[in-house]
Structures are given as C-alpha cells and as structure tokens.
Design an enzyme around this catalytic site. Structure first.
Site, PDB file in Angstrom:
ATOM      1  CD  GLU A 149      33.904  29.514  76.027  1.00 40.25           C
ATOM      2  OE1 GLU A 149      33.792  30.053  74.914  1.00 40.25           O
ATOM      3  OE2 GLU A 149      33.871  30.152  77.100  1.00 40.25           O
ATOM      4  CG  ASP A 184      33.874  30.572  71.350  1.00 40.86           C
ATOM      5  OD1 ASP A 184      34.426  30.770  70.256  1.00 40.86           O
ATOM      6  OD2 ASP A 184      33.474  31.493  72.086  1.00 40.86           O
ATOM      7  CD  GLN A 210      29.584  31.832  73.851  1.00 37.47           C
ATOM      8  OE1 GLN A 210      30.807  31.707  73.985  1.00 37.47           O
ATOM      9  NE2 GLN A 210      28.832  32.412  74.783  1.00 37.47           N
ATOM     10  CD  GLU A 246      31.630  35.059  73.582  1.00 40.15           C
ATOM     11  OE1 GLU A 246      31.324  35.036  74.780  1.00 40.15           O
ATOM     12  OE2 GLU A 246      32.440  34.246  73.073  1.00 40.15           O
TER      13      GLU A 246
END
Length: 265
Positions: A149, A184, A210, A246
C-alpha cells in the site's frame, strides 16, 4: 456483507465502532449488516480468541497487517524498507502469516516503513524488494495474498511507498500471483493528481480497496473526493473484491452508514 449496487463493503474494526471495546465490535459489525471485517493488528489477542469472535458473529476475516513497531519508533509504519532489520521483518511476516492462516484472512498487508534520512532511496529499495520477495516465497501455498500500500506524504512523511506506480512496480517484479496492491482511495486522493484516473489505471493490479474521504478521513460524502465517479469506476471496470471502510466516523458508525445509500448509486 453490506452489498449495495454490486459492491461489497467490509468493516475495519480499528476505525469503526470505536465506542465499544475491540472484542465487542465484531457483534456490532454483524448487527450493522457487515459479514466481513479487517483490522491492522490482531496480535494483542490469541488467534483462538479472535476465531471465536468471528465465528460467534458470523463474520469472515479479510485482512490484517504484519506487525509494526510502537508509536514513535523507527518501525512504527513497518520495517520492510529498513536495512539491517531483515530478521525483524521476517519474524513479523512469519507471525502475520500464522495469524492470517488461523483467522482465514485472505490478505496480509506488509507496511513498507519510513525510510531513514541517512539511508539512500536505492539502498532502501534494494532491501524492500528483497524482503517482499522473501515474504512472497513464505506465502506460497498458504492461501494468503500479500498486499502493498502506498501512503500519502502528508499523513506519513517519509513513507517508502509514496505512489501507486511505485507499489505496482514492486508487485509486478516479484510475483503477481502472491503480491497485489491495496489501493487506499484516501491516500491516493491526497498525492495523485486524479484519483479516479489513478484508480482506473491500477485497478487490474488491485486486490483490495480501502476508503475514507478527504480532508478529514471521515465517511464518504464528508469531503471532496468524487465518490460517484470512484464507485462507478469500480463497477464499470468489473472490480469484484471487497471495499474496506477505513474511516473515522464523523459522529457515530451507525449514523454514518447512511453514506452507502447516498454515495453508491
């Protein structure tokens, strides 16, 4: 699961239902309609305890992180890029895989870490690639896929993986069957010029997504990210993975879940 217009959402128990003790968040997630969860660190609890909580709540474990250091430490965001810390990294991967297998987790995220200012990028890169390649070898046959990530420079200054292209290059060079991207949207929206175009470009390499809005990192609809375009891209490009919630709820988790009907159409 919370399934809305073809997209599957899971609850990140580090961020959601935080008015409750951690072990009570499993039941709260199930009561809210989730059937899958993720969280960064299972390690304060015996794996058997978490397995029971998952089973009792009827939940599936999707993702955990490999261990990181204490807040304020050099390893607070991981040790994968740190020269001289290979033994520590490997021990963390072994523990992470042990927990992931026990919990039935599909993914183990390996945080890259913060590059020390006295370590060149080339040296950190060599250490990072060697560590991820070793981890991929360990993951073979486990049923667990490793995730990389990128994190934004604002929240994580010096974080080694600082854009999607960097993360994808490492995953592509090692083993796409066992290493994929964790995209993300919050992090990408801060550092990438066009978060939707970036998502479309890297979605074929993305194993997990996310979400949180920016600024503020609360639920979608509280900031500036064009969520209709994000979710339309996920649907039009045929993304069939999970989307981890998240984010830090602006008020309460339960009240904030109204965003799902408002933003996913």
């Amino acid at each position: 699961m919370i399934l809305h217009n073809g997209l599957r959402l899971d609850a990140n128990l580090k961020w959601l239902f935080t008015d409750l003790p951690f072990e009570q968040r499993f039941d709260a997630a199930a009561a809210a309609g989730f059937t899958a969860v993720e969280y960064a660190s299972p390690y304060p609890y015996p794996a058997a305890t978490l397995v029971r909580r998952l089973a009792d709540a009827g939940l599936t474990q999707l993702l955990i992180n490999s261990p990181t250091g204490e807040p304020g430490s050099t390893e607070r965001l991981g040790s994968a890029c740190l020269p001289g810390r290979a033994a520590e990294f490997r021990a963390g991967v072994e523990l992470g895989l042990e927990y992931a297998v026990a919990l039935g987790s599909s993914f183990l995220h390996l945080p890259a870490g913060i590059r020390p200012i006295n370590v060149s990028r080339d040296r950190a890169f060599a250490q990072y690639v060697a560590n991820i390649a070793w981890a991929a070898d360990q993951a073979r046959g486990s049923g667990v896929r490793l995730l990389l990530e990128a994190q934004n420079k604002q929240d994580a200054p010096g974080f080694f993986l600082d854009d999607q292209a960097h993360a994808a290059a490492v995953a592509d060079s090692i083993d796409q069957a066992h290493v994929g991207l964790l995209f993300d949207v919050y992090h990408a929206s801060i550092d990438e010029k066009d978060v939707v175009a970036t998502l479309r470009e890297f979605l074929p390499r993305t194993a997990h997504v996310q979400i949180a809005d920016s600024p503020g990192r609360a639920e979608p609809g509280t900031g500036d990210i064009p969520w209709a375009d994000v979710f339309d891209t996920l649907k039009s490009e045929g993304y069939d993975g999970w989307i981890g919630c998240e984010y830090r709820p602006a008020i309460t988790t339960e009240a904030g879940l109204e965003w799902i009907k408002e933003q996913i159409r």
